[in-house]
Design a protein around this motif. Structure first.
Motif, PDB file in Angstrom:
ATOM      1  N   VAL A  97       6.792   1.858  -9.117  1.00 42.18           N
ATOM      2  CA  VAL A  97       6.165   0.707  -8.480  1.00 42.18           C
ATOM      3  C   VAL A  97       7.269  -0.130  -7.852  1.00 42.18           C
ATOM      4  O   VAL A  97       8.320  -0.358  -8.475  1.00 42.18           O
ATOM      5  N   VAL A  98       7.054  -0.589  -6.638  1.00 35.19           N
ATOM      6  CA  VAL A  98       8.001  -1.465  -5.961  1.00 35.19           C
ATOM      7  C   VAL A  98       7.214  -2.504  -5.165  1.00 35.19           C
ATOM      8  O   VAL A  98       6.169  -2.200  -4.592  1.00 35.19           O
ATOM      9  N   ALA A  99       7.691  -3.740  -5.201  1.00 35.75           N
ATOM     10  CA  ALA A  99       7.038  -4.825  -4.464  1.00 35.75           C
ATOM     11  C   ALA A  99       7.905  -5.228  -3.278  1.00 35.75           C
ATOM     12  O   ALA A  99       9.140  -5.187  -3.353  1.00 35.75           O
ATOM     13  N   THR A 114      11.293  -3.384  -9.102  1.00 36.16           N
ATOM     14  CA  THR A 114      12.116  -3.966  -8.046  1.00 36.16           C
ATOM     15  C   THR A 114      11.264  -4.765  -7.061  1.00 36.16           C
ATOM     16  O   THR A 114      10.150  -4.367  -6.724  1.00 36.16           O
ATOM     17  N   VAL A 115      11.816  -5.876  -6.592  1.00 38.14           N
ATOM     18  CA  VAL A 115      11.195  -6.670  -5.542  1.00 38.14           C
ATOM     19  C   VAL A 115      12.152  -6.708  -4.353  1.00 38.14           C
ATOM     20  O   VAL A 115      13.275  -7.202  -4.472  1.00 38.14           O
ATOM     21  N   LEU A 116      11.725  -6.161  -3.209  1.00 40.10           N
ATOM     22  CA  LEU A 116      12.553  -6.100  -2.011  1.00 40.10           C
ATOM     23  C   LEU A 116      12.190  -7.229  -1.057  1.00 40.10           C
ATOM     24  O   LEU A 116      11.030  -7.654  -0.998  1.00 40.10           O
ATOM     25  N   VAL A 127       3.570  -2.391  -3.170  1.00 37.51           N
ATOM     26  CA  VAL A 127       2.721  -3.584  -3.070  1.00 37.51           C
ATOM     27  C   VAL A 127       3.411  -4.581  -2.157  1.00 37.51           C
ATOM     28  O   VAL A 127       4.476  -5.110  -2.489  1.00 37.51           O
ATOM     29  N   TYR A 128       2.821  -4.804  -0.992  1.00 40.65           N
ATOM     30  CA  TYR A 128       3.378  -5.781  -0.044  1.00 40.65           C
ATOM     31  C   TYR A 128       2.659  -7.102  -0.285  1.00 40.65           C
ATOM     32  O   TYR A 128       1.471  -7.245   0.002  1.00 40.65           O
TER      33      TYR A 128
END
Length: 367
Positions: free
Chosen positions: A288-290, A311-313, A257-258
């Motif tokens: 899931v990763v944002a 995680t949020v990158l 998810v961007y």
């Protein structure tokens, strides 16, 4: 005439001025404490006055014993802006205000929660699914102070008061109601177009048609099903720890998810939706990763503020946005928010640009 010992006089004057200063300081402290007590009593008395008012009790008892719906579609059928919705905002707003005062230590919880705490928990059991839905649709931080107050209230709660009786899915804490597209949102179409780049006045479709429309949106995206391989970039998470995208697809598919960032309410609703259903994703073998174009510090604020379990990158240099083809679809030189499904080889299986109503919600991704 006897001479005056000026040293003794100065010493006496110093003592007198010191005593006077100390006395005045004591008087000021006493007055401040008295003013603080009066202000405290005024605040708590006002809260109890609201809580005991016939209007508030009428709405609270309505939610506890007469609220006819526990899902969003039935709630909307009662009429937006009618008594059920007004009751939710009146009662929920009151408990949210109490939670805010307790959180900032402006009132002592032991002075008010023994009276109102049990009812706060009982009301929350009734309205939680609707609040979760309202957070996704209208206000991503709705009643957060109210929800954070609940652990302090539970010792005052008598189990069974106002709890949904039979439907485990509706009564489970943390349950999220799926978004039924048949419910109209009352928004200003012109305002929605100017903010989000699409016409929200278009009529909504049925659930099946909406799911098909969401999947068909891959044709509007620069990346289609069976698309190119996502670049294996190394990006820092909100704690500064670098991660490669391949880490998230090592054991199966991953939803990426961007999001625009913490300032975007639509992104906050979507991320909260994925957080609520994160257990379902993990149970299905999906990670899931944002990603956000904001800094690590702002990404950390986003993750902690929403209590995201994934995680949020930070993509502050737009490396991922460029590699995934997300640049410039809304504004030149700026990443466009999107949702992508990557397989174990980082091949893009599904991609859709996020535009509020067109955001790919967790339910449709799982489907």
């Amino acid at each position: 005439m006897p001479s005056i010992d000026w040293q003794v006089a100065a010493a006496i004057a110093t003592v007198i001025s010191t005593v006077a200063f100390a006395a005045s300081a004591i008087v000021v402290v006493v007055q401040l404490r008295q003013a603080a007590r009066e202000r405290y009593f005024s605040v708590t008395a006002h809260l109890f006055e609201i809580w005991q008012s016939p209007e508030f009790q009428h709405d609270q008892l309505f939610l506890l014993h007469k609220l006819p719906s526990h899902n969003w579609e039935d709630f909307c059928a009662l009429g937006r802006g009618e008594h059920p919705e007004r009751a939710i905002h009146r009662v929920g707003g009151f408990y949210d205000r109490v939670g805010n005062l307790v959180r900032h230590n402006l009132i002592h919880k032991e002075d008010i929660l023994p009276t109102i705490g049990g009812y706060a928990v009982a009301v929350w059991y009734r309205i939680e699914p609707l609040v979760k839905e309202l957070r996704l649709r209208e206000n991503a931080v709705l009643f957060q102070n109210y929800e954070s107050l609940l652990p302090e209230c539970r010792e005052c709660y008598a189990p069974g008061i106002g709890h949904p009786a039979t439907d485990d899915a509706a009564s489970a804490i943390g349950a999220t109601i799926a978004i039924p597209p048949v419910c109209e949102l009352e928004e200003n179409p012109a305002e929605s177009r100017s903010m989000n780049g699409f016409d929200s006045s278009q009529p909504r479709t049925s659930v099946d048609e909406s799911t098909a429309r969401t999947i068909d949106m891959t044709t509007e995206s620069p990346l289609k099903g069976n698309g190119p391989v996502a670049p294996d970039l190394s990006l820092p998470d909100s704690d500064g720890i670098p991660h490669r995208l391949s880490e998230f697809t090592a054991s199966g598919p991953a939803v990426l998810v961007y999001a625009r960032g913490a300032w975007c309410p639509f992104c906050l609703r979507q991320l909260s939706d994925y957080a609520d259903r994160y257990g379902e994703f993990k149970g299905s073998g999906i990670e899931v990763v944002a990603l956000s174009p904001e800094s690590q510090r702002k990404s950390r604020r986003l993750r902690t503020g929403l209590k995201l379990p994934f995680t949020v990158l930070s993509d502050s240099k737009f490396e991922a946005a460029k590699g995934l083809g997300l640049m410039g679809h809304e504004k030149a030189g700026v990443p466009t928010p999107a949702t992508l499904l990557l397989d174990a080889q980082r091949g893009v299986r599904l991609s859709t640009l996020n535009q509020a109503e067109k955001s790919l919600v967790a339910r449709d991704t799982l489907a």
